[in-house]
Design a protein around this motif. Structure first.
Motif, PDB file in Angstrom:
ATOM      1  N   THR A  98     -11.310  -5.248  -0.421  1.00  9.96           N
ATOM      2  CA  THR A  98     -11.362  -3.900  -0.987  1.00  9.96           C
ATOM      3  C   THR A  98     -12.780  -3.357  -0.808  1.00  9.96           C
TER       4      THR A  98
ATOM      5  N   SER B 288       0.837  -1.210   0.000  1.00 10.08           N
ATOM      6  CA  SER B 288       0.000   0.000   0.000  1.00 10.08           C
ATOM      7  C   SER B 288       0.867   1.253   0.000  1.00 10.08           C
TER       8      SER B 288
ATOM      9  N   SER C 137      -1.464  -4.600  -3.473  1.00  9.07           N
ATOM     10  CA  SER C 137      -2.412  -3.558  -3.083  1.00  9.07           C
ATOM     11  C   SER C 137      -3.238  -3.230  -4.316  1.00  9.07           C
TER      12      SER C 137
ATOM     13  N   ASP D  49      -8.082  -0.689   0.490  1.00 15.37           N
ATOM     14  CA  ASP D  49      -7.901  -2.061   0.985  1.00 15.37           C
ATOM     15  C   ASP D  49      -8.029  -1.986   2.511  1.00 15.37           C
TER      16      ASP D  49
END
Ligand code: GLY
Ligand code: MN
Length: 439
Positions: free
Chosen positions: A376, A169, A251, A419
């Protein structure tokens, strides 16, 4: 960090060993053999498609580019890695094993795929590998009982996996910032993509999925991957759906921006932002994911009404399928070793399939949320010609303000995606935390 990672990794492997013990016992197997797999050759060619290692292999090891290698696990023994390091002067050869993970494995280095296969133990074997391309000398059997058990438990991320997902991320959000800057500087889709890759320091093949980089109307193509080489005369909107990889973990991040001066579209983005954050806040243990998806349809109906696009109640907009014309995909999906991770529909560790709610064919997650899951949350609103044509032919079309629809068409659409980790308390939003840490 690497000291912490080494101890988290040791715990991770201990967890995988316990899971494998149980999975093998279910099928009466002596050994678990997991192929990294081998690259797929292009038809009538001497080149391969980009190699993507078997996610089961990546679950055990942070190795993403070691074709031909195997993880071998026999209950009661230390896991083994049969590591293929070819004698090859045409290609880059995988470096000798090193790093925080090596202590957890007995490692045998071999020179060819055939030697690796010859080094596999005999007996009653669960062989987790793709059937295509096949691996000479060993048959993938992917026993259902074993695979279902492993997939079910893959839904619950270990602390080690969450460290890697936070890092995926971090890389993704950093590259998103670079992409936004390129958009504001008037770059083409192709130019924005180059800025993204440069910031992420990842090649397209290393990313967890093909980036979606859309200017203007292109935002209405859900998986637009064309990368126009020239910038439009006027850039009104920018939708980017792009992730990053870290040691085999993904991610998946989407942001939408309005160009300066496009207040009406910016106001719609602001409403979507509030809606998306309210859904992300509901990623809590015991929350049914399909119910959250249906709830999202109701909230998005309110957004459409507040912005003058529709005139009906949320209830009738959802019932009549009007919201599905504007929000035609699922609210999100499990994520981890694969961007669309496994077991989103599973009933329990033995398998089974929880069906999607009727009329929602693209939802990829029908389970109840539990601590350790990562999903997600990616609501969207789009102005898609094909779906709007269909809507125009229905009786409810009279409750749609088509002038408003036409005013929004040049912007394509909006998607905002984070996420989010389900915990036993408040959700951990990997994406928001990573963006916040940049500034
Ligand atoms: N980010 C692409 C997808 O979830 O389909
Ligand atoms: Mn996604």
């Amino acid at each position: 960090m690497s000291q912490d990672l080494a101890s988290l990794y040791a715990q991770h492997v201990a967890t995988l060993r316990q899971r494998a013990d149980k999975a093998l016992a279910l099928g009466g197997f002596d050994h678990l053999l997991i192929a990294a797999s081998t690259p797929l050759r292009m038809f009538l060619d001497d080149r391969d498609y980009p190699f993507v290692a078997n996610p089961h292999f990546r679950h055990w090891l942070p190795l993403t580019d070691t074709p031909g290698s195997w993880v071998v696990y026999t209950p009661g023994s230390k896991p083994k890695l049969i590591f293929v390091q070819p004698r090859d002067y045409w290609h880059v050869v995988p470096a000798a094993p090193s790093g925080y993970w090596v202590e957890q494995f007995d490692i045998t280095i071999v020179r060819t795929n055939a030697e690796a296969v010859a080094a596999l133990p005999k007996g009653h074997r669960a062989v987790i590998a793709p059937e295509c391309p096949s691996i000479d000398g060993v048959e993938a059997n992917n026993p259902e009982a074993v695979v279902n058990y492993l997939h079910w438990h893959r839904s619950y991320k270990t602390p080690y996996e969450l460290v890697l997902m936070r890092e995926a991320s971090r890389i993704g959000t950093y590259a998103h910032r670079a992409a936004e800057k390129a958009f504001r500087a008037g770059e083409s889709e192709f130019g924005i993509q180059m800025a993204y890759l440069d910031a992420a320091q990842q090649t397209e093949a290393e990313l967890p999925y093909s980036n979606i980089v859309c200017l203007n109307e292109h935002g209405a193509v859900l998986h637009y991957t064309n990368f126009d080489r020239s910038a439009p005369k006027q850039a009104r909107s920018f939708l980017i759906d792009a992730g990053a990889s870290k040691s085999g973990y993904a991610s998946d991040i989407t942001r939408t921006y309005a160009a300066t001066g496009h207040q009406e579209f910016q106001a719609l983005i602001d409403s979507m932002e509030r809606a998306q954050q309210s859904f992300a806040a509901k990623v809590k243990a015991g929350q049914s994911y399909p119910e959250l998806h249906i709830h999202a349809h109701h909230v998005l109906a309110d957004v459409l009404r507040e912005h003058g696009v529709i005139r009906m109640s949320a209830e009738s907009a959802v019932q009549s399928g009007v919201t599905s014309a504007f929000f035609p995909h699922g609210l999100g999906h499990p994520i981890g070793l694969q961007v669309h991770d496994v077991a989103g529909f599973q009933v329990n560790e033995s398998g089974g399939f929880i069906p999607r709610p009727e009329g929602h064919p693209y939802l990829r997650m029908t389970r109840m949320l539990e601590p350790g899951m990562v999903v997600t949350i990616e609501p969207g609103l789009y102005f898609i010609d094909m779906l709007l044509e269909e809507l125009r032919g229905k009786p409810v079309a009279s409750d749609v303000d088509w002038n408003k629809v036409d005013a929004y068409r040049p912007y394509g659409g909006i998607r905002i995606e984070d996420d989010v980790v389900c915990t036993s308390g408040e959700p951990e939003n990997l994406t928001r935390n990573a963006f916040a840490a940049l500034s």
